[in-house]
Design an enzyme around this catalytic site. Structure first.
Site, PDB file in Angstrom:
ATOM      1  N   ASP A 182      -1.583  20.599  28.598  1.00  0.00           N
ATOM      2  CA  ASP A 182      -2.259  19.636  28.432  1.00  0.00           C
ATOM      3  C   ASP A 182      -1.307  18.222  27.811  1.00  0.00           C
ATOM      4  OD1 ASP A 182      -1.306  20.534  25.662  1.00  0.00           O
ATOM      5  OD2 ASP A 182      -2.336  19.678  24.755  1.00  0.00           O
ATOM      6  N   THR A 223      -5.225  26.098  14.569  1.00  0.00           N
ATOM      7  CA  THR A 223      -4.184  24.487  14.581  1.00  0.00           C
ATOM      8  C   THR A 223      -4.684  23.336  15.867  1.00  0.00           C
ATOM      9  OG1 THR A 223      -2.268  26.269  14.120  1.00  0.00           O
ATOM     10  CG2 THR A 223      -1.888  23.682  14.363  1.00  0.00           C
ATOM     11  N   ARG A 266      -9.295  28.716  20.718  1.00  0.00           N
ATOM     12  CA  ARG A 266      -8.924  28.946  21.914  1.00  0.00           C
ATOM     13  C   ARG A 266      -8.594  30.859  21.388  1.00  0.00           C
ATOM     14  NH1 ARG A 266      -2.833  26.431  21.297  1.00  0.00           N
ATOM     15  NH2 ARG A 266      -3.793  24.041  20.897  1.00  0.00           N
ATOM     16  N   THR A 311       0.793  21.405   9.295  1.00  0.00           N
ATOM     17  CA  THR A 311       1.091  21.717  11.367  1.00  0.00           C
ATOM     18  C   THR A 311       0.002  21.385  11.586  1.00  0.00           C
ATOM     19  OG1 THR A 311       2.682  23.472  10.527  1.00  0.00           O
ATOM     20  CG2 THR A 311       1.852  23.089  12.871  1.00  0.00           C
ATOM     21  N   ARG A 361       5.673  32.289  12.509  1.00  0.00           N
ATOM     22  CA  ARG A 361       7.198  31.667  12.603  1.00  0.00           C
ATOM     23  C   ARG A 361       7.650  31.065  11.151  1.00  0.00           C
ATOM     24  NH1 ARG A 361       4.926  30.370  17.173  1.00  0.00           N
ATOM     25  NH2 ARG A 361       2.485  29.181  17.388  1.00  0.00           N
ATOM     26  N   LYS A 364     -11.033  21.889  22.475  1.00  0.00           N
ATOM     27  CA  LYS A 364     -10.889  20.950  21.563  1.00  0.00           C
ATOM     28  C   LYS A 364     -11.799  19.749  21.076  1.00  0.00           C
ATOM     29  CE  LYS A 364      -6.313  19.816  23.526  1.00  0.00           C
ATOM     30  NZ  LYS A 364      -5.101  19.209  23.571  1.00  0.00           N
ATOM     31  N   LYS A 416      -0.114  14.264  20.244  1.00  0.00           N
ATOM     32  CA  LYS A 416       1.115  13.724  20.615  1.00  0.00           C
ATOM     33  C   LYS A 416       1.426  13.332  21.572  1.00  0.00           C
ATOM     34  CE  LYS A 416       1.387  19.030  20.085  1.00  0.00           C
ATOM     35  NZ  LYS A 416       0.924  19.372  19.802  1.00  0.00           N
ATOM     36  N   ASP A 466       0.709  17.166  26.244  1.00  0.00           N
ATOM     37  CA  ASP A 466       1.289  16.745  24.873  1.00  0.00           C
ATOM     38  C   ASP A 466       2.531  16.968  24.528  1.00  0.00           C
ATOM     39  OD1 ASP A 466       0.381  18.850  24.274  1.00  0.00           O
ATOM     40  OD2 ASP A 466      -0.805  18.562  22.645  1.00  0.00           O
ATOM     41  N   ARG A 467       3.160  17.865  24.769  1.00  0.00           N
ATOM     42  CA  ARG A 467       4.843  18.456  23.909  1.00  0.00           C
ATOM     43  C   ARG A 467       5.412  17.376  24.719  1.00  0.00           C
ATOM     44  NH1 ARG A 467       4.611  24.084  21.580  1.00  0.00           N
ATOM     45  NH2 ARG A 467       2.746  23.916  20.368  1.00  0.00           N
ATOM     46  N   GLU A 513       6.911  17.207  15.066  1.00  0.00           N
ATOM     47  CA  GLU A 513       6.600  18.295  14.302  1.00  0.00           C
ATOM     48  C   GLU A 513       7.653  18.799  15.521  1.00  0.00           C
ATOM     49  OE1 GLU A 513       2.367  19.936  14.000  1.00  0.00           O
ATOM     50  OE2 GLU A 513       2.313  19.216  15.587  1.00  0.00           O
ATOM     51  N   GLU A 514       8.100  19.869  14.387  1.00  0.00           N
ATOM     52  CA  GLU A 514       9.453  21.074  15.038  1.00  0.00           C
ATOM     53  C   GLU A 514       8.743  20.867  16.208  1.00  0.00           C
ATOM     54  OE1 GLU A 514       8.337  24.247  14.999  1.00  0.00           O
ATOM     55  OE2 GLU A 514       6.992  23.634  14.509  1.00  0.00           O
ATOM     56  N   SER A 515       8.069  21.500  16.503  1.00  0.00           N
ATOM     57  CA  SER A 515       7.107  22.243  17.822  1.00  0.00           C
ATOM     58  C   SER A 515       7.748  21.846  19.600  1.00  0.00           C
ATOM     59  CB  SER A 515       5.675  22.831  17.637  1.00  0.00           C
ATOM     60  OG  SER A 515       4.890  21.545  17.164  1.00  0.00           O
ATOM     61  N   ASP A 521       3.876  20.557  28.104  1.00  0.00           N
ATOM     62  CA  ASP A 521       3.693  21.778  28.634  1.00  0.00           C
ATOM     63  C   ASP A 521       2.054  22.140  29.460  1.00  0.00           C
ATOM     64  OD1 ASP A 521       1.591  19.894  26.429  1.00  0.00           O
ATOM     65  OD2 ASP A 521       1.165  21.049  25.358  1.00  0.00           O
ATOM     66  N   SER A 539      -3.189  24.141  26.123  1.00  0.00           N
ATOM     67  CA  SER A 539      -2.325  23.835  25.766  1.00  0.00           C
ATOM     68  C   SER A 539      -0.741  24.695  26.314  1.00  0.00           C
ATOM     69  CB  SER A 539      -1.810  23.614  24.348  1.00  0.00           C
ATOM     70  OG  SER A 539      -0.528  22.910  23.931  1.00  0.00           O
ATOM     71  N   HIS A 540      -0.160  24.614  25.480  1.00  0.00           N
ATOM     72  CA  HIS A 540       0.731  25.705  25.452  1.00  0.00           C
ATOM     73  C   HIS A 540       0.954  27.299  25.949  1.00  0.00           C
ATOM     74  CE1 HIS A 540       0.478  26.005  21.647  1.00  0.00           C
ATOM     75  NE2 HIS A 540       1.449  27.450  21.437  1.00  0.00           N
TER      76      HIS A 540
HETATM   77  C1  VG1 Z   1       1.716  25.349  17.389  1.00  0.00           C
HETATM   78  C2  VG1 Z   1       2.973  24.537  16.499  1.00  0.00           C
HETATM   79  C3  VG1 Z   1       2.225  23.516  16.028  1.00  0.00           C
HETATM   80  C4  VG1 Z   1       1.323  22.330  17.095  1.00  0.00           C
HETATM   81  C5  VG1 Z   1      -0.728  23.210  17.758  1.00  0.00           C
HETATM   82  C6  VG1 Z   1      -0.418  22.517  19.025  1.00  0.00           C
HETATM   83  O1  VG1 Z   1       0.410  25.386  16.291  1.00  0.00           O
HETATM   84  O2  VG1 Z   1       3.146  24.647  15.066  1.00  0.00           O
HETATM   85  O3  VG1 Z   1       3.159  21.751  15.190  1.00  0.00           O
HETATM   86  O4  VG1 Z   1       0.349  21.444  16.563  1.00  0.00           O
HETATM   87  O5  VG1 Z   1       1.331  24.296  18.032  1.00  0.00           O
HETATM   88  O6  VG1 Z   1       0.172  22.139  19.796  1.00  0.00           O
HETATM   89  P1  VG1 Z   1       0.942  27.290  15.297  1.00  0.00           P
HETATM   90  O7  VG1 Z   1      -0.958  27.402  14.443  1.00  0.00           O
HETATM   91  O8  VG1 Z   1       0.845  27.862  16.667  1.00  0.00           O
HETATM   92  O9  VG1 Z   1       2.136  26.898  14.816  1.00  0.00           O
HETATM   93  V1  VG1 Z   1      -0.364  21.706  21.659  1.00  0.00           V
HETATM   94  O10 VG1 Z   1       0.907  21.376  22.481  1.00  0.00           O
HETATM   95  O11 VG1 Z   1      -0.286  24.317  21.704  1.00  0.00           O
HETATM   96  O12 VG1 Z   1      -2.062  22.244  21.003  1.00  0.00           O
HETATM   97 CO    CO Z   2      -0.107  21.159  24.129  1.00  0.00          CO
END
Ligand code: VG1
Ligand code: CO
Length: 538
Positions: free
Chosen positions: A278, A17, A21, A343, A491, A125, A375, A280-281, A362-364, A276, A112-113
């Site tokens: 990096d 996504t 990773r 997504t 999910r 990335k 983001k 962006d959240r 995004e909901e995330s 988070d 990221s998270h």
């Molecule tokens: C998750 C989230 C998605 C977001 C992605 C990257 O992806 O659901 O909305 O864009 O993380 O966010 P997935 O495929 O695990 O559902 V970040 O801040 O981790 O780069």
């Molecule tokens: Co992130």
């Protein structure tokens, strides 16, 4: 000075996504990082003599990979590299630097998270010249290249001193180590009314921002404390650490519990936020009020004209498919289009570049706008602060007022983490096989596997999540995560619309109770995964 090193392909270097990773230990294998970076360079064209932006979230292994990336960029013919001091750049700051300096692209090093540290995760990335995540077409090409790579190029130069600002030469490439915060902070001042926020603070308004031991510490400290004047200590966990101080840097109610415990009770600060790994959240909470990311997008859109950067209005809103339809109602009211994308932020890039959307979400816990192509956590925090400064109401009043005006989209995501990958794929496969049969049962009016036709470049992305739509407008969505590094994560996204304001104070899980039960039985979650309940509910 340039060395060509023979190598053989690694399996599974497929970007998900958001980038590639894997566990840190996977990235630490000899040639692993080099293979992936060379595959990126081999896929790109025309970068000779151009600029590359390099930085990451500071997690374990960041420093090593930054040095490798610098040497490889030099050996492959880039003319300049812009690197954040200490190897640090938040994802949105990197996006801004690429755009501001007309760079060819950038390498953002982050998982990221996901948790960090030697046993945690790492990620790489690639962002293109528009500042946004590489589109699917490009990541597919990069992946194809990783499967046939036979050598990579690197210079035999010593490490660059990343702690000293200034320029140095690596082979024929000029490296500039820059303050990671300055350009970003300047951009934020063009978008938001810092004076109005200063007034709000002087009137006694308080906040806590939790950087979770990750990259936004220096950004939050500079902007919130030094520039805006929130008292020292308003930023918590503000020093970036290689293991995030043991935090799981995912800003939700489960992982940001230290912040939640401070802000939610009576007597706590007026406002709480977190970001988070990096940067962006964003998590937004007020005293006694958690704002779901879906609601946050809708509320920011409805109030955007109160901020200088968006005073002229919005061209459109875009949200990922699983994100609630709260923003759609605002878009309808404003008479602007609302786009529904798969997504992942990469799908917003074309809409933003074409000027078709101004705000995306995004909901995330991801919200952003056309100011960058990622983001942006602190951007969302500042936009909320600007709106609070103008409206002079509490977060709770603003949110409940929004529901009264537009209705409430009860929303929750249930994650079943690290389930057996085969079982998870089996579950999704079985659901896909029963789509036709599901229509008509339990009030289901539509059952499909979401596909997206990009309105700008015409590309089609399929298998983006199973959607079940109900006659009352409710939804259940199922998809597998593309960012995990162990097993599979299922999910399940649940949404129900409630127009009646007298029914807006129900507990979310209770309001969604019927859908939750149905989501488990319809997909046979327990029978197939052995899980009777999710591991994380947001
Ligand atoms: C998750 C989230 C998605 C977001 C992605 C990257 O992806 O659901 O909305 O864009 O993380 O966010 P997935 O495929 O695990 O559902 V970040 O801040 O981790 O780069
Ligand atoms: Co992130």
């Amino acid at each position: 000075m340039i060395i060509t090193v023979a190598t053989t392909p690694f399996e599974g270097q497929k970007p998900g996504t958001s980038g590639l990773r894997k566990k840190v230990t996977v990235f630490q294998q000899k040639h692993y990082v080099e293979n992936f970076i060379q595959s990126i360079f081999d896929t790109l064209e025309g970068y000779s003599g151009r600029m590359l932006v390099i930085g990451g979230d500071g997690r374990h292994h960041n420093d090593r990979v930054v040095q490798t990336a610098i040497r490889m960029a030099a050996a492959n013919g880039f003319g300049r590299a812009l690197v954040g001091r200490g190897g640090l750049l938040s994802t949105p700051a990197a996006s801004h630097l690429i755009r501001k300096h007309g760079a060819f692209g950038g390498l953002v090093l982050s998982a990221s998270h996901n948790p960090g540290g030697p046993d945690g995760d790492f990620g790489i990335k690639y962002n293109a010249g528009n500042g946004g995540p590489a589109p699917e077409k490009l990541t597919d090409e990069i992946y194809a290249r990783t499967k046939s790579i036979g050598s990579y190029r690197i210079t035999g130069t010593p490490d660059v001193d990343l702690d000293r600002l200034g320029e140095c030469q690596v082979g024929s490439m000029l490296v500039e180590v820059i303050d990671p915060v300055a350009d970003y902070a300047e951009l934020m001042q063009t978008l938001f009314d810092f004076d109005a926020i200063r007034h709000l603070i002087r009137s006694g308004f308080t906040m806590k921002f939790d950087a979770m031991g990750a990259v936004t510490g220096p950004y939050g400290t500079r902007i919130l404390e030094e520039m805006l004047g929130f008292p020292r200590g308003s930023v918590m966990n503000g020093t970036p650490l290689t293991d995030f101080g043991g935090h799981h840097p995912d800003p939700n109610l489960v992982h940001a519990k230290e912040l939640v415990a401070q802000v939610m009770p009576e007597g706590g600060p007026d406002f709480g936020a977190a970001s988070d790994g990096d940067g962006d959240r964003n998590l937004i909470i007020g005293r006694g009020m958690y704002v779901t990311p879906s609601d946050s997008l809708a509320i920011l859109a409805a109030n955007a004209t109160l901020t200088p950067g968006y005073a002229g209005g919005l061209s459109g809103i875009a949200r990922s498919m699983p994100t609630s339809a709260a923003a759609d109602r605002v878009a309808a009211r404003l008479g602007i289009p609302c786009y529904e994308t798969p997504t992942g932020w990469k799908f917003f890039g074309n809409l933003l570049d074409a000027g078709m959307a101004t705000l995306c979400g995004e909901e995330s816990f991801g919200t952003g706008s056309s100011h960058v192509r990622e983001k942006d956590g602190l951007w969302a925090v500042l936009m909320w602060l600007n709106i609070l400064a103008r409206r002079r109401q509490s977060v709770k009043e603003i949110v409940t007022g929004h529901w009264r005006e537009f209705g409430r989209n009860y929303y929750s995501r249930h994650d079943y983490e690290e389930v057996d990958a085969e079982a998870a794929n089996g579950l999704m496969g079985a659901l896909r096989g029963r789509l036709g049969a599901l229509v008509g049962q339990h009030g289901i009016t539509l059952a499909d596997d979401f596909a997206y036709d990009d309105p700008v470049d015409g590309s089609r992305s399929t298998k983006q999540g199973v959607r079940l739509l109900f006659e009352d407008g409710s939804r259940i969505v199922y998809r597998l995560s593309g960012t995990g590094t162990a097993g599979a994560t299922l999910r399940v996204y649940l949404e129900r619309y409630e127009p009646d304001a007298s029914r807006h104070a129900i507990d979310t899980q209770e309001a969604l109770g019927r859908l939750v039960t149905l989501s488990r039985s319809l997909a046979e979650i327990e029978a197939r995964t052995g899980r009777s309940a999710p591991t994380v509910i947001t």
